[in-house]
Structures are given as structure tokens and as C-alpha cells.
Design a protein around this motif. Structure first.
Motif, PDB file in Angstrom:
ATOM      1  N   LEU A  88      59.694 -24.748  -5.746  1.00 58.70           N
ATOM      2  CA  LEU A  88      59.964 -25.621  -6.884  1.00 58.70           C
ATOM      3  C   LEU A  88      59.519 -24.997  -8.202  1.00 58.70           C
ATOM      4  CD1 LEU A  88      58.924 -29.122  -5.461  1.00 58.70           C
ATOM      5  CD2 LEU A  88      61.237 -28.318  -5.916  1.00 58.70           C
ATOM      6  N   LEU A  89      58.359 -24.344  -8.201  1.00 61.51           N
ATOM      7  CA  LEU A  89      57.794 -23.804  -9.437  1.00 61.51           C
ATOM      8  C   LEU A  89      58.304 -22.403  -9.772  1.00 61.51           C
ATOM      9  CD1 LEU A  89      54.022 -24.807  -9.014  1.00 61.51           C
ATOM     10  CD2 LEU A  89      55.572 -25.649 -10.783  1.00 61.51           C
ATOM     11  N   GLY A  90      58.601 -21.616  -8.752  1.00 63.69           N
ATOM     12  CA  GLY A  90      58.832 -20.201  -8.957  1.00 63.69           C
ATOM     13  C   GLY A  90      57.543 -19.439  -8.710  1.00 63.69           C
ATOM     14  N   THR A  91      57.674 -18.169  -8.346  1.00 61.85           N
ATOM     15  CA  THR A  91      56.503 -17.390  -7.947  1.00 61.85           C
ATOM     16  C   THR A  91      55.522 -17.183  -9.096  1.00 61.85           C
ATOM     17  OG1 THR A  91      57.812 -16.240  -6.262  1.00 61.85           O
ATOM     18  CG2 THR A  91      55.753 -15.197  -6.957  1.00 61.85           C
ATOM     19  N   THR A  92      56.013 -16.872 -10.292  1.00 62.48           N
ATOM     20  CA  THR A  92      55.119 -16.604 -11.416  1.00 62.48           C
ATOM     21  C   THR A  92      54.308 -17.835 -11.781  1.00 62.48           C
ATOM     22  OG1 THR A  92      56.669 -14.957 -12.282  1.00 62.48           O
ATOM     23  CG2 THR A  92      54.988 -15.803 -13.796  1.00 62.48           C
ATOM     24  N   ARG A  93      54.980 -18.976 -11.905  1.00 61.90           N
ATOM     25  CA  ARG A  93      54.263 -20.210 -12.230  1.00 61.90           C
ATOM     26  C   ARG A  93      53.260 -20.558 -11.134  1.00 61.90           C
ATOM     27  NH1 ARG A  93      59.438 -23.070 -13.962  1.00 61.90           N
ATOM     28  NH2 ARG A  93      59.535 -22.863 -16.239  1.00 61.90           N
ATOM     29  N   THR A  94      53.657 -20.370  -9.883  1.00 66.71           N
ATOM     30  CA  THR A  94      52.754 -20.695  -8.765  1.00 66.71           C
ATOM     31  C   THR A  94      51.488 -19.858  -8.830  1.00 66.71           C
ATOM     32  OG1 THR A  94      54.657 -21.230  -7.369  1.00 66.71           O
ATOM     33  CG2 THR A  94      52.565 -20.862  -6.261  1.00 66.71           C
ATOM     34  N   LEU A  95      51.624 -18.563  -9.148  1.00 61.79           N
ATOM     35  CA  LEU A  95      50.452 -17.690  -9.264  1.00 61.79           C
ATOM     36  C   LEU A  95      49.521 -18.174 -10.383  1.00 61.79           C
ATOM     37  CD1 LEU A  95      48.865 -15.127  -8.592  1.00 61.79           C
ATOM     38  CD2 LEU A  95      50.405 -13.867 -10.115  1.00 61.79           C
TER      39      LEU A  95
END
Length: 844
Positions: A88-95
Motif C-alpha cells: 500500500l505504501l511503497g517500499t521507500t515510504r515503508t522504510l
């Protein structure tokens, strides 16, 4: 292997974190977690950060767990929960969210602890030396952030279930890591709101009946798990830990008690704990946990709308509150030994803990009581009464067995017991062992026979209660009984009842059969008005006799009979009876054998089909049970979005919802795009003749707000095209829009026709909320046959009562507050209309 590669492409960070957890556990000890020195170096907490300066522990603590079980759970949470958040967030946002929530969650929690230590607060003092290793804090933060990017259904579910879960751990266990999770979740929610590109609506939107039941069931389930958390938690520092102790099967260790006694602490408490040591075993554990199992079963029934489950959950939670009040309130005031002996300066903190321990389950019971209308499905008549009688009788019988058997084995107890001793001890056989911590144990069993009697009377009674609850929840609800439901299905298969007859099978209806058994009438009684769901189901020749017989039944019970949504051919029957009739809508019917979309009138329909072809949207004819889980969840999400847009609750009675889709006889037509994302859904109810489906009636209609224009026209057109290829299909009904008709034969009537004018007024004022007339205009795009639907009633004097009953039938969950708000809205609407009329007249 392909599945792993697919997951790696969609959620690389989640899989990387799971792999890190696994490698770290293998290197530091997967069975029990890191050894003490490494735990002190990498774990975080007040002492670690503030007193020792281990600032790096604010991030290292999330890569380790406390044992094999926690490792297994954290791996699943990383792959499933964190993976879902990453999609849902995308990998960059999740990190970003992962790191920020891990650090800020722990840091804010430590600041709270520091403030508490400075003020001498009891909890902060107790946990200041505890060190946290917790991979769940950033996972909670990420899923809360991801909720801002989810649809309305999953947004609410994620937030309610995540917050409920972490709050239960904080309130019952009370470890520092539990506090860090709460702050991580809140920080994650704030980051999600910052990342979300569109404006945020902070209001709590309306839930459908189905979703409300799901959320309430989840809350009850969480409450049931809470005491178990306390029972098996390594530390019991939470504010609700006292409530959990009531269900604790733990008993004091004989060695610890003897050590204290040998050190000179020979007190009544010392002797009391020595006697409690003899209470260990399977029986005491079961009598502590089985009441919580009852609550979990009730939660399952709540999710299915069972009224009986609501009463069971209310009863158990009130019992928890009563036990808490007795254990922590009444008995200590009478001089019984109290388990906590804090310093006098902390009495106010203990008082707050004890009050909350009582109020928490009492509040859950109150919420369920206020929402009883959300659980309309009733058990088989007589089922709850039989459950109560069985519960009481079995309790009395087992109590008599205990007293009688104990008297026969009185010399087997130590010390030997009297009849009065056994009688006074009866209540303690049925309550959790934790309650006995403040009760003086007068005697204990001395051999296996007396021990079996002593330990197993309580568990047997709770097992009987559990079996009784399950049987009540499984009994045929709503309808008269399972046999009656089967008879109704048989009549439907034979034919009769019209295109709306299948609605008779819905929950909430009662079914009445003629003495001959050849005809059935489905109805529901609301405020003393018996409203039929459709016309009589059975041979047409028996219809008039069935109507008269049912009217006699209603008269015998003091009900006002109302035949609702009948086709116009029934008007002559009621005219002959001297009853009044009035139009309440028009059914729109298509003939698939003559289906075609040529000509200017069909331009909108052709455009919708072509638009779907260009967008890669396909139509799928299926049933709810045949759907993959992901597609069924999407349908629930679409429905929840639709409900949230309404100013009034979801309608019922002749308008189905999610629960009605699950019938195996109901079919769905879905609009699914190239990414297997459901864009819209319609449901179709069957009509039979001699066991063969001869027609389908449209019921459920929902679409995504962002779906393509004309998606509903596409679905209905594809359904009609499919049915045109089946020669046995005689009609396709688009059903009727309540309170909406064509001008030629509408419900408006003559100016002196007060009932017709009343229905016309209701249709106009409800239009902004439910769009009945817009729906009717939409259905007319398909050039249908218009078949009038009527309502028949014995006396026009009863019209006000009938109107109220119909309103309650369609809106059973309408609260007083919502009704008042709607009435105010009607007033504003009327004023606005009047102002518009005056302005128009002035302009002309």
C-alpha cells in the motif's frame, strides 16, 4: 519458488526484514532469545537509554525477539502485515515509516517513563529496569500508516483491530514494549496522514450492519484474549492486570511459600499459599479458561448477527465486572487479605486500576446492549429458554453431586468436612482459581476420588454451558424452524410468489403456512403490524384463501395485516375483501428472448459496453461461495464505501445487503478489470417453476466511486445478453425502486388522496439520501415493462401505524438521534424548497 520471487518483487523490504529476524535469531539463540549480556547491549528501555546511554538501542531492539514463539509470530507478521503495508505504501515510504516509528515509538515511551520516575509514579518505578526487544512496534507503525492508503473497509478494520490489540497488551501486560508499540502506531498513523496525497476526512463514517457486527465481535474477542495475556505474560504491570488475575490458573509455588515461612514470615497469607499449592492440575486450569472460551464463541456468533450471542457476551462481561467488584472491592472492605500492599502514597493509583478493572467489561456489556438492534438473527424459538433451564439445572445438579459425593467421602478430605463446609464451598468450585487467592481454604482433597470431585465439578458445568451456547447459535434462526425453512424452499422451487418471492428466505422473516401446506406467506411483525415480504408463495388458485386465512391469524394475534409489494393482479382479490389498496412502486421487467440494443434509445447501453471493452473490464457470472477470498473482500469494501456515503443507515427488509449474497442460490455478476480488481457488483435472486430457474431479479448493486462511467449499465446488459442465450429464462427483473413510479400511474394520485400524497412526499424527501427516483430513472434506460406494485390493508385509519412500521422495517437500526437529525434535515430541505419556489415565482 515462483511465489517467493513474486513476493520479493512486491514487498522486498518486508521479506528482507523477515530474513534479518531469522538470521539474528539463529546467531543469538532462537529458542530463548539473546543471552543476558547481548540483551543488555541491544535492548532498549529507560535504564538502557537514560542511565547507560545506549542510544543505538532505539533501533537495534526491533531486530530481536524473546524466544521461539515470538520469533515465529514476528516472521508471520513481517511477511503478511508488513508486506501488506509495503504494497500500500511503497517500499521507500515503508522504510521511512519503519525507522521513524521504531525510534520515535521507543523514545516517546521512554520519555513517558522518565516523567513517571521523576514523579514517583508506581508503574514507571516498577518497569524502569526492564529492557525491551520487540520487532512488532515498527510493524504496528507501518500498518497504521498504510491504513491511510486503504479503502474505507480496510482502513477502519486496520485501525480498530491494531489499536485494540496493542491496547489490550498495554492494559493487561503493561510491559514497556507494549507502551512503545502504542506510540509507534500513533506515529505511524500521523506519517500516513502526511504521506496521503488527498484530503483526509477525520470524521467517523457510518458502517454497514455487517461491518458493525464484525467490529463489535472483534472487540469482544480481544476482551476475551486479554485475561489470557495476563495469565501467561511474564510481567503483570498493566492497569487491567487485576481483572486478568481473576482468571489466572497459576498458584503459588510450594518452595517459595516454604522459604518465606522458614524466614519467619509465618502469616495467614503464608499458610494460605501453602494450601493453594495443592490446587494445581488440569481442572483448575480449565475452570479458569473455559469462561473465556464462552466469550470467544459469543464473538463468533456476534459476527454472524446472532442476538443470543450478544446476550451471552453481555452476561459474561457483566460477570467479569461483578467478580472484579467483589474481588477488589467488597471482600477487601470486609477484612479479607488483599494481594497488593503498596505504599500509602500510591493508594490513588491502585484505586484507579481497580475501578478500571471493573468498568472495562461493564463498558463492553453496555456497548453491546446499546447495539442489540445490530443483531437481528434470533435462535430457534425456545432455544434460549432451554439453554437457561439447562444451565441452571446442570449447575444445581452438579452442586448436589458435589455436596452429596463429598459427604460420602468426607473422611477423604483433610481435615474431614461437614455438610455445611461442603455447602459453603460450592460457589468456589465454579469460579476461576484466581478468586481463591483471597479466600481461606478450609479443606483439600486427600485422595484421587475426592480430588476428582473437587476439581472437575466446575469444568463439567462450564463444558455444558459451552455446548449449550454452540447449540443455540447453530439452531435455525429467524424462521419458525429448520423444517419450515425447508418447506418454504420446496414451495419456491415448485413456483409461485412472483419475482420477489425469494426475499422470503431472508433472515428476519417469519413464515406462515396454510393448513393444507400448499401456500406460504413470509412476514415480519413490527409495532403490531404484520407486513408481508411478498405475495403468497404457492399455487395461484389457493392465493385468495391463503390471504383470508392469514388475515384471520393476524386478527387472532391483534396484528394489522399489510400485504406489501404485490403485483397488480392481486388488486381484485382485495377489492372483493373490501380492503384498501395503493401503489407503492413499479417493477421494471426485461424479456431476455427479445433482448436487443439497436436504435437511439439504446445508445447509452452500447456506449457502456464499448467503454468496458476498451478498459479491459470483463463480466463474471458467479456465486459468493465460489469467489476467491480476495474478490469477496473487495465486494465487502465496495459495499462499505457505499454505506459511508449515506446520511441514514443501510436499508433492509426488501433490500438485501452483504449477508444476503451468501445464499448458494443467489448469483453475482461482477465487473472485473485486467488487474482482477472488482469495479462493481450486482446480485440476482432466482425465480423457479418445477425446480427450474425461469427468471432472475436484481437486488444488490454496488460500484467503486472511481469505476468507469456506465459500469452498472454494462453489468445489467451483459446479464441480459447471457440470459437471452438460455431459452428457459422468461424474465429478468430489475426489481422496483421504493416510492418511485412513472407519472402515468404513480403514487401521487388525486390531490385529495392523502395516502398517495404522503408517499409522494416521502419519496421526494428521501431522494437526496437514497436516490429512489434516480434509480428508477436509471432502470428505465433498459426500456423495461412497468408492472405496478401495490400495498393492501384492511382500514385506512391504520395508515399512520403502517407508515411507522414500514419505516422501522426498512430502517431497523435507526436511532433516536439519527431520526431527529433526519427530521431537522427535512425541515431545512422544506425551507430550501419553499425559498426556491418563492424565488422562481418572483423571477417569472
Amino acid at each position: 519458488m515462483k511465489m517467493i520471487w513474486r513476493l520479493a518483487e512486491k514487498q522486498p523490504f518486508a521479506l528482507g526484514f523477515a530474513l534479518t529476524l531469522l538470521v539474528a535469531a539463529m546467531l543469538t539463540g532462537a529458542l530463548r532469545g539473546p543471552h543476558q549480556q547481548l540483551r543488555l547491549l541491544l535492548g532498549t528501555g529507560y535504564e538502557s537509554v537514560v542511565e547507560l546511554g545506549h542510544w543505538w538501542s532505539l533501533i537495534t531492539y526491533v531486530f530481536f525477539g524473546n524466544g521461539l514463539l515470538e520469533l515465529a509470530i514476528s516472521l508471520v507478521a513481517a511477511v503478511v502485515v508488513l508486506g501488506f503495508a509495503e504494497r500500500l505504501l511503497g517500499t521507500t515510504r515503508t522504510l521511512i515509516v519503519f525507522v521513524v516509528t521504531a525510534v520515535l515509538g521507543a523514545l516517546l515511551g521512554i520519555l513517558v517513563q522518565g516523567f513517571g520516575v521523576a514523579q514517583g509514579e508506581l508503574w514507571s518505578q516498577h518497569v524502569r529496569e526492564l529492557w525491551a526487544l520487540d520487532p512488532f512496534a515498527p510493524i504496528a507503525g507501518c500498518i497504521m500508516a498504510a491504513s491511510c492508503f486503504a479503502g474505507p473497509l480496510w482502513r477502519r478494520r486496520i485501525r480498530v483491530l491494531t489499536l485494540a490489540g496493542i491496547l489490550v497488551l498495554l492494559l493487561y501486560s503493561g510491559q514497556p514494549s507494549d507502551l512503545y508499540r502504542v506510540f509507534a502506531a500513533l506515529v505511524g498513523l500521523g506519517l500516513g496522514l502526511l504521506f496521503r496525497p488527498q484530503p483526509v476526512d477525520f470524521t467517523w463514517r457510518r458502517s454497514s450492519h455487517h461491518e458493525t457486527r464484525t467490529l463489535l465481535a472483534a472487540v469482544v474477542g480481544v476482551v476475551a484474549v486479554g485475561p489470557v495475556v495476563t495469565s501467561f505474560s511474564g510481567g503483570r504491570y498493566g492497569i487491567l492486570a487485576p481483572l486478568g488475575l481473576l482468571f489466572s490458573p497459576d498458584v503459588p509455588s510450594a518452595g517459595n511459600a516454604i522459604d518465606r515461612c522458614l524466614l519467619g514470615n509465618i502469616t495467614r497469607q503464608c499458610v494460605h499459599e501453602l494450601t493453594l499449592e495443592r490446587l494445581g492440575g488440569v481442572g483448575p486450569i480449565l475452570v479458569s479458561l473455559l469462561p473465556l472460551l464462552v466469550l470467544l464463541i459469543a464473538a463468533f456468533g456476534l459476527a454472524r448477527g446472532r442476538r443470543f450471542a450478544a446476550w451471552v457476551a453481555i452476561g459474561v462481561n457483566l460477570g467479569l465486572a461483578a467478580l472484579g467488584a467483589w474481588y477488589y472491592g467488597l471482600l477487601p472492605s470486609t477484612g479479607a487479605t488483599f494481594v497488593w500492599q503498596p505504599h500509602a502514597s500510591h493508594y490513588w493509583e491502585i484505586a484507579v486500576v481497580l475501578v478500571v478493572s471493573v468498568l472495562a467489561p461493564a463498558t463492553v456489556a453496555a456497548v453491546l446492549l446499546l447495539n442489540l438492534r445490530r443483531f437481528p438473527v434470533r435462535s430457534r424459538p425456545g432455544g434460549p429458554r432451554a439453554f437457561v433451564i439447562t444451565t441452571i439445572a446442570s449447575g444445581v445438579g452438579l452442586a448436589a453431586l458435589y455436596v452429596g459425593g463429598g459427604w460420602l467421602l468426607r473422611d477423604s478430605f483433610r481435615p474431614p468436612v461437614t455438610f455445611l463446609d461442603l455447602l459453603a464451598d460450592v460457589p468456589e468450585r465454579f469460579i476461576p482459581v484466581g478468586f481463591l487467592r483471597i479466600e481461606r481454604v478450609s479443606f483439600l482433597p486427600g485422595d484421587w476420588m475426592s480430588a476428582a470431585l473437587y476439581h472437575w465439578v466446575g469444568p463439567l458445568w462450564w463444558i455444558i454451558v459451552i455446548v449449550g451456547v454452540i447449540l443455540c447459535l447453530r439452531s435455525a434462526p429467524g424462521r419458525v424452524d429448520q423444517q419450515g425453512a425447508e418447506r418454504l424452499r420446496a414451495l419456491l422451487l415448485a413456483g409461485g410468489g412472483g419475482s420477489l418471492a425469494f426475499m422470503a428466505t431472508w433472515e428476519g422473516n417469519s413464515n406462515w403456512f396454510t393448513q393444507s401446506g400448499t401456500t406460504a406467506i413470509a412476514y415480519r411483525v413490527v409495532n403490531g403490524v404484520a407486513i408481508t415480504t411478498s405475495e403468497p408463495i404457492g399455487p395461484a388458485a389457493d392465493g385468495a384463501a391463503a390471504v383470508a386465512e392469514f388475515a384471520t391469524l393476524c386478527d387472532d394475534h391483534g396484528w394489522i395485516p399489510v400485504f406489501y409489494s404485490l403485483h397488480d393482479q392481486w388488486r381484485a382479490t382485495f377489492d372483493a375483501m373490501g380492503w384498501a389498496t395503493m401503489g407503492v412502486g413499479e417493477e421494471t421487467v426485461l424479456r431476455p428472448r427479445r433482448w436487443e440494443t439497436t436504435g437511439r434509445k439504446w445508445q447509452d447501453i452500447r456506449s457502456s459496453i464499448n467503454r468496458a471493452d476498451r478498459a479491459g473490464v470483463r463480466a463474471e457470472w458467479t456465486s459468493f461461495r465460489a469467489l476467491p477470498v480476495l474478490l469477496s473482500l473487495q465486494i465487502a469494501e465496495i459495499s462499505e464505501q457505499w454505506v459511508q456515503e449515506k446520511e441514514l443507515p443501510e436499508l433492509g427488509f426488501t433490500l438485501g445487503g452483504l449477508d444476503e449474497l451468501r445464499d448458494p442460490a443467489v448469483r453475482l455478476m461482477l465487473a472485473v478489470d485486467a488487474d482482477d480488481r472488482v469495479q462493481a457488483v450486482t446480485s440476482w435472486l432466482p425465480s423457479y417453476r418445477d425446480g427450474v430457474v425461469i427468471g432472475w431479479t436484481l437486488d444488490f448493486m454496488r460500484r467503486r466511486p472511481e469505476s468507469m462511467n456506465g459500469v452498472m449499465e454494462f453489468l445489467i446488459a451483459q446479464t441480459a445478453r447471457m440470459m437471452s442465450e438460455r431459452p428457459e429464462i422468461e424474465f429478468l427483473s430489475l426489481s422496483a425502486a421504493p416510492l418511485a413510479t412513472s407519472p402515468q400511474q404513480g403514487v401521487t394520485g388525486e390531490p385529495s388522496d392523502l395516502p398517495a400524497r404522503m408517499l409522494d412526499f416521502l419519496g421526494r424527501v428521501l431522494e437526496p439520501v437514497y436516490g429512489f427516483r434516480s434509480l428508477f430513472a436509471f432502470k428505465r434506460k433498459f426500456q423495461p415493462e412497468l408492472q405496478p406494485l401495490i400495498m393492501a390493508f384492511p382500514d385506512a385509519v391504520a395508515l399512520p401505524a403502517i407508515g411507522v412500521a414500514l419505516a422501522r422495517a426498512y430502517l431497523p437500526s435507526l436511532s433516536v438521534r439519527e431520526a431527529l437529525a433526519f427530521a431537522r434535515g427535512l425541515g431545512e430541505s422544506a425551507n430550501s424548497n419553499n425559498a426556491g419556489s418563492h424565488a422562481s415565482a418572483s423571477h417569472s
